[in-house]
Design an enzyme around this catalytic site. Structure first.
Site, PDB file in Angstrom:
ATOM      1  CG  ASN A 250      -1.705   1.245   1.417  1.00 24.34           C
ATOM      2  OD1 ASN A 250      -1.787   2.064   0.486  1.00 24.34           O
ATOM      3  ND2 ASN A 250      -2.316   1.411   2.587  1.00 24.34           N
ATOM      4  CD1 TRP A 251       3.464   1.179  -2.895  1.00 21.39           C
ATOM      5  CD2 TRP A 251       3.431   2.378  -4.781  1.00 21.39           C
ATOM      6  NE1 TRP A 251       4.188   0.505  -3.833  1.00 21.39           N
ATOM      7  CE2 TRP A 251       4.185   1.216  -5.004  1.00 21.39           C
ATOM      8  CE3 TRP A 251       3.273   3.277  -5.838  1.00 21.39           C
ATOM      9  CZ2 TRP A 251       4.780   0.935  -6.237  1.00 21.39           C
ATOM     10  CZ3 TRP A 251       3.857   2.999  -7.065  1.00 21.39           C
ATOM     11  CH2 TRP A 251       4.612   1.836  -7.262  1.00 21.39           C
ATOM     12  CE  LYS A 252      -0.041   3.213   4.817  1.00 20.18           C
ATOM     13  NZ  LYS A 252       0.115   3.322   6.275  1.00 20.18           N
TER      14      LYS A 252
ATOM     15  CB  SER B  63       5.993  -1.372  11.692  1.00 21.27           C
ATOM     16  OG  SER B  63       5.588  -0.042  11.948  1.00 21.27           O
TER      17      SER B  63
ATOM     18  CG  HIS C 131      -5.621   1.898   5.559  1.00 28.51           C
ATOM     19  ND1 HIS C 131      -5.144   2.823   6.455  1.00 28.51           N
ATOM     20  CD2 HIS C 131      -4.604   1.039   5.312  1.00 28.51           C
ATOM     21  CE1 HIS C 131      -3.880   2.530   6.726  1.00 28.51           C
ATOM     22  NE2 HIS C 131      -3.525   1.456   6.049  1.00 28.51           N
TER      23      HIS C 131
ATOM     24  CD  GLU D 288      -2.693   5.490   6.885  1.00 25.16           C
ATOM     25  OE1 GLU D 288      -2.735   5.465   5.640  1.00 25.16           O
ATOM     26  OE2 GLU D 288      -1.734   5.009   7.545  1.00 25.16           O
TER      27      GLU D 288
ATOM     28  N   GLY E  43       3.150   2.604  10.623  1.00 28.17           N
ATOM     29  CA  GLY E  43       4.077   3.712  10.422  1.00 28.17           C
ATOM     30  C   GLY E  43       4.878   4.088  11.655  1.00 28.17           C
TER      31      GLY E  43
ATOM     32  N   GLY F 246       3.172  -1.058   4.112  1.00 28.54           N
ATOM     33  CA  GLY F 246       3.153   0.350   3.743  1.00 28.54           C
ATOM     34  C   GLY F 246       4.521   0.804   3.277  1.00 28.54           C
TER      35      GLY F 246
ATOM     36  CD  GLU G 285      -2.955  -2.278   7.474  1.00 29.81           C
ATOM     37  OE1 GLU G 285      -1.912  -2.557   6.864  1.00 29.81           O
ATOM     38  OE2 GLU G 285      -3.583  -1.222   7.302  1.00 29.81           O
TER      39      GLU G 285
HETATM   40  P1  13P Z   1       3.508   0.647   7.412  1.00 36.47           P
HETATM   41  O1  13P Z   1       3.995  -0.665   6.840  1.00 36.47           O
HETATM   42  O2  13P Z   1       4.177   1.828   6.813  1.00 36.47           O
HETATM   43  O3  13P Z   1       3.495   0.628   8.899  1.00 36.47           O
HETATM   44  O4  13P Z   1       1.962   0.779   6.947  1.00 36.47           O
HETATM   45  C1  13P Z   1       1.100  -0.274   7.166  1.00 36.47           C
HETATM   46  C2  13P Z   1      -0.185   0.005   6.477  1.00 36.47           C
HETATM   47  O5  13P Z   1      -0.955   0.832   6.915  1.00 36.47           O
HETATM   48  C3  13P Z   1      -0.465  -0.726   5.234  1.00 36.47           C
HETATM   49  O6  13P Z   1      -1.776  -0.533   4.807  1.00 36.47           O
END
Ligand code: 13P
Length: 250
Positions: free
Chosen positions: A9-11, A212, A94, A96, A172, A233, A166
């Site tokens: 997931n590149w966000k 993470s 998600h 976020e 993150g 991520g 998650e």
């Molecule tokens: P990170 O791997 O950067 O912690 O992000 C996880 C995430 O939210 C994937 O959707």
């Protein structure tokens, strides 16, 4: 046998240049047949990704969709549009989006239904906050998030995609859940489906861990019996680390 999935997931990260570099590296890499690779670039680069990723084994999708098939929804995209670009997957719920866009369980369920209606495979994201974990409410929070989706699409709908656990506190932060913590919650998730359909829960539901994940901790997480891969991520933006994580699932 449940086939593992490693998804990136590149966000809201990346650029045309980064996406092209990623596609080139992925196209040249040997991929393990036993792992499904899925990439979720920002929708701005979805067409570019589709045109440049030349590996049979790499699938892609979008990070969100609107629950309606079309209409006056400025800034949104429909499941049909994702499928039109060749996407086969979509992230739904998600944390976020739950937090920044105030998406509640009912909206998440509507989006899962919309995804399935156009043949997309939804990855339903669930997870508790640190406060909820400290209050000993993590299991109940996650099971509730999942039940709303199960009520909407049933066990058969859920297993057409996957679930991603998650924990919000692990996203993150560099502080991944311990493998035992992930395993315990994945068991809760599988059990939540098992009360409705034990066979589907055991044989078909894929539960990914996200938060993470790195090339260093992936193998320990992925070797847990109820962990069927990961949703990555930050470490998915570069092909090298993404492929190293994928190798850990092989
Ligand atoms: P990170 O791997 O950067 O912690 O992000 C996880 C995430 O939210 C994937 O959707």
């Amino acid at each position: 046998m449940r086939r593992s999935i490693v998804a990136g997931n590149w966000k809201m990260h990346g650029s045309q240049e980064q996406a092209l570099r990623f596609c080139e590296a992925l196209s040249a890499a040997p991929l393990a047949a036993e792992v499904e690779l899925v990439v979720f670039p920002p929708v701005a680069y979805l067409g570019l990704f589709a045109a440049n990723v030349s590996q049979e084994g790499v699938q892609f999708g979008a990070q969100d969709l609107h629950p309606s098939p079309e209409g006056a929804h400025t800034g949104d995209i429909s499941g049909e549009m994702i499928a039109d670009l060749g996407g086969r997957w979509v992230l739904v719920g998600h944390s976020e989006r739950r937090r920044e866009h105030r998406e509640d369980d009912a909206l998440v369920a509507a989006k899962v239904r919309a995804a399935l209606a156009v043949g997309l495979k939804p990855i339903v994201c669930v997870g508790e906050t640190l406060a909820q974990r400290r209050a000993d409410a993590a299991n109940a929070v996650v099971a509730d998030q999942l039940r709303t989706v199960l009520d909407a699409v049933g066990p058969e709908g859920l297993v057409r995609g996957a679930v991603a656990y998650e924990p919000v506190w692990a996203i993150g932060t560099g502080a991944s859940a311990a493998p035992e913590q992930a395993e315990a919650m994945h068991g809760v998730i599988r059990q939540t489906l098992a009360v409705r359909d034990a066979a589907l829960a055991e044989e078909q539901l894929r539960v990914l861990y996200g938060g993470s994940v790195t090339a260093d901790n992936a193998a320990d997480l992925f070797h847990q019996p109820n962990v069927d891969g990961g949703l990555v991520g930050g470490a998915s933006l570069e092909a090298e680390s993404f492929l190293a994580i994928a190798a850990a699932a092989g």
